[in-house]
Design an enzyme around this catalytic site. Structure first.
Site, PDB file in Angstrom:
ATOM      1  N   ARG A   1       0.693  -1.055   0.024  1.00 55.58           N
ATOM      2  CA  ARG A   1      -0.075  -0.105  -0.066  1.00 55.58           C
ATOM      3  C   ARG A   1       1.006   1.345  -0.024  1.00 55.58           C
ATOM      4  O   ARG A   1       2.157   1.078   0.710  1.00 55.58           O
ATOM      5  CB  ARG A   1      -0.819   0.082   1.296  1.00 55.58           C
ATOM      6  CG  ARG A   1      -1.831   1.005   1.403  1.00 55.58           C
ATOM      7  CD  ARG A   1      -3.028   0.674   0.339  1.00 55.58           C
ATOM      8  NE  ARG A   1      -4.301   1.582   0.580  1.00 55.58           N
ATOM      9  CZ  ARG A   1      -5.227   1.910  -0.185  1.00 55.58           C
ATOM     10  NH1 ARG A   1      -4.915   1.593  -1.436  1.00 55.58           N
ATOM     11  NH2 ARG A   1      -6.235   2.431   0.188  1.00 55.58           N
TER      12      ARG A   1
ATOM     13  N   THR B   1      -9.275   0.360  -9.837  1.00 56.26           N
ATOM     14  CA  THR B   1      -8.559  -0.769  -9.300  1.00 56.26           C
ATOM     15  C   THR B   1      -8.745  -1.909 -10.361  1.00 56.26           C
ATOM     16  O   THR B   1      -9.380  -1.824 -11.234  1.00 56.26           O
ATOM     17  CB  THR B   1      -9.096  -1.055  -7.836  1.00 56.26           C
ATOM     18  OG1 THR B   1      -9.184   0.325  -7.283  1.00 56.26           O
ATOM     19  CG2 THR B   1      -8.106  -2.014  -7.153  1.00 56.26           C
TER      20      THR B   1
ATOM     21  N   SER C   1     -10.183  -0.977   0.533  1.00 55.29           N
ATOM     22  CA  SER C   1     -11.123  -2.146   0.744  1.00 55.29           C
ATOM     23  C   SER C   1     -10.733  -3.175  -0.230  1.00 55.29           C
ATOM     24  O   SER C   1     -11.363  -4.302  -0.412  1.00 55.29           O
ATOM     25  CB  SER C   1     -12.464  -1.386  -0.434  1.00 55.29           C
ATOM     26  OG  SER C   1     -13.066  -0.326   0.564  1.00 55.29           O
TER      27      SER C   1
END
Ligand code: GLY
Length: 575
Positions: A110, A383, A455
């Site tokens: 991330r 995404t 998410s």
């Protein structure tokens, strides 16, 4: 004109997927199953959102590589051919199963917050959230994590050299690929922002006009950057020429990153979340993803009912109530585990789920405002996800992103690197919705080096007879796409049926069940409304689920690619 085409494409998809479901019984008469299960899959299976990425992964398998080499090749290729969704200017999560050790590991790539990104930096003079800064240009970008993950996964888990795994992506970046309608549409929606930036214009307006479907997009600077990564590993991106260009681009556009924030970036290996659901071992994403915690909550709530025996309205009511409760907890509690203490053990426990289950009325909607805490509206599609199984039993489930369509819109000149706008996944102003209407509080406030809540929910599910790898894009809808995918496999669906399965979503706030057009029958909608649910049953199709599965008794592999995305591809290669 474009809009018409999109509607037609949606209708074509719905007709195709509904007739597909109608002609494919979910519980086909079982063939006599072999008594024994196979020890290893008969070959490899890959499903990704672009055929060139699936092909790059299969090339690694053909060259003697394993699922992890294939994952690096697929990730890098998606970074080239799907810049609208992910890239080396962004980040992602890789869920791996190493057959040699039997271990599962979650590689957290991330993005991290730069020090300059204080909460004040995102406020307008009158104290409101500066939405432009939060979603566009240099301030919206976190320090990228994906290049570090490619190096880490290749060097620690792969068999082939990093150079080999990156070669297909470098070739396609240099020689070009055919632009498809989603890239053209997405560019049109982000054009005003992207054309602000010199580096972005150099890539997307190279011939003076915006990208059009059918044209070839070449990215020679991106090819050079990937080549430096291939030659020098981590240092090829995070130090030296590329790093200097990234720092200069952020500065030129008015932002501020420190060189140490790039050179100090590290992926984190974390323990995945594990829990059981009706005979399945589920392995999924821990924080800083919110997805795994929510999936654990929802499935353990739902484990109290035999969903298959219920009519569609009852089943949808219970699923929506489980979604409502999980999303409420997501908003209040979750963030980066290195910065905040979270009650993850409690939220994912069977006892907590039993309490949540007891609060669900069998035939009445719980108004979301009765569940304490502030509201969180919808995110949109972006995404990308891919799933891999190889013949040794290794598995990869990766979701990677640049956040909004084409990320921040800012390409650092001379690098081809389109930076993410992941900072908007932080709660930049407590209680103020971000671009997708999602909000958060202290647990997800930005801080130097902190990872923003996600998410993304890469997942494995395994029983004595079957194994499946799955995941999806779609903002907060990722979580419910994965939930419905797991329920589909549990219902006996095959991989392609799971990918095509019609979708519903509830995320606590707004207090509404959204459903793809045709996903719920008119009678079910009426029955849900009679229970007190608000239902929006006319939504355009969403998501892009990619999954592969292995039937251990028949010893067969199947790939499932989302029919909502015409350029995706699932492929099985049997030895
Ligand atoms: N940016 C999408 C997510 O991580 O949830």
């Amino acid at each position: 004109m474009l809009k018409t085409l999109r509607v037609l494409a949606s209708q074509a998809f719905l007709t195709a997927s509904l007739s597909f479901l109608a002609t494919s019984p979910l519980h086909a008469a079982p063939k006599p199953a072999p008594a024994k299960t196979a020890a290893h899959p008969p070959g490899a299976a890959i499903a990704s959102a672009h055929a060139l990425a699936t092909q790059a992964g299969m090339d690694m398998i053909r060259q003697g590589g394993n699922a992890f080499d294939a994952a690096v090749a697929v990730s890098a290729m998606l970074s080239v051919v799907e810049p609208i969704s992910s890239g080396i200017g962004g980040g992602g999560f890789f869920l791996l199963h190493d057959a040699k050790t039997g271990k599962d590991v979650f590689v957290d790539a991330r993005e991290t917050s730069p020090e300059s990104a204080t909460p004040q930096a995102f406020l307008t003079p009158d104290g409101q959230l500066d939405n432009d800064r939060a979603t566009n240009g240099p301030w919206s970008a976190g320090i990228p994590g994906l290049p570090a993950a490619l190096v880490h996964v290749s060097q620690k888990y792969g068999r082939l050299p990093l150079k080999t795994a990156l070669a297909p992506a470098i070739r396609v970046a240099r020689e070009g690929f055919e632009i498809y309608p989603r890239l053209e549409r997405g560019y049109a929606s982000r054009r005003a922002v992207m054309e602000r930036y010199r580096g972005t214009r150099e890539v997307f307006l190279a011939d003076g006009t915006p990208p059009r479907a059918g044209e070839i997009l070449k990215q020679p600077d991106l090819a050079n950057t990937l080549q430096l990564l291939a030659d020098k590993g981590f240092d090829g991106f995070y130090k030296g020429e590329v790093a200097n260009r990234l720092l200069a681009a952020v500065k030129e556009e008015g932002g501020h990153w420190r060189a140490e924030e790039l050179s100090g970036y590290r992926v984190k290996e974390r323990e995945p979340l594990h829990f059981k659901y009706r005979g399945w071992d589920i392995t999924t994403a821990p924080p800083p993803s919110s997805g795994g915690v929510a999936i654990a909550q929802m499935l353990q709530i739902l484990a109290g009912w035999d969903l298959e025996s219920l009519d569609e309205a009852k089943r949808t009511h219970l699923i929506a109530e489980s979604m409502r409760r999980a999303f409420r907890d997501r908003t209040i509690y979750l963030g980066d585990p290195d910065f905040v203490k979270m009650p993850v053990a409690r939220l994912t426990s069977a006892d907590y789920a039993a309490g949540q289950r007891a609060s669900i009325h069998p035939s009445k909607a719980t108004p979301s405002e009765l569940l304490s805490g502030p509201p969180a509206p919808l995110e949109d599609d972006e995404t990308t996800h891919y799933s891999i199984i190889d013949a040794q039993g290794n598995r990869v489930s990766t979701t990677q992103t640049v956040n909004l369509l084409y990320g921040s819109g800012l390409v650092a000149p001379g690098t081809g690197v389109l930076l993410n706008d992941e900072m908007d996944d932080f709660a930049l102003r407590p209680g103020t919705p971000n671009a997708f209407g999602v909000m958060g509080f202290a647990a997800n406030a930005p801080a130097p080096g902190k990872r923003m809540l996600s998410s993304m929910t890469p997942t494995f599910m395994e029983s004595g007879d079957r194994l499946a790898v799955l995941g999806a894009p779609g903002g907060s809808r990722i979580i419910t796409e994965v939930l419905l995918g797991i329920l589909g496999y549990d219902d006996g669906m095959g991989a392609q049926q799971v990918a095509a399965k019609p979708r519903i979503h509830h995320q606590w706030m707004p207090d509404v069940i959204t459903a793809e057009q045709g996903a719920l029958s008119p009678e079910t909608v009426k029955a849900l409304e009679a229970m007190g649910h608000k239902v929006n049953a006319g939504e355009k199709p969403w998501g892009n689920l990619q999954t592969v599965s292995w039937d251990k008794r028949a010893n067969t592999l199947e790939g499932g690619t989302d029919p909502r995305n015409p350029v995706g591809k699932a492929e099985v290669l049997v030895k």
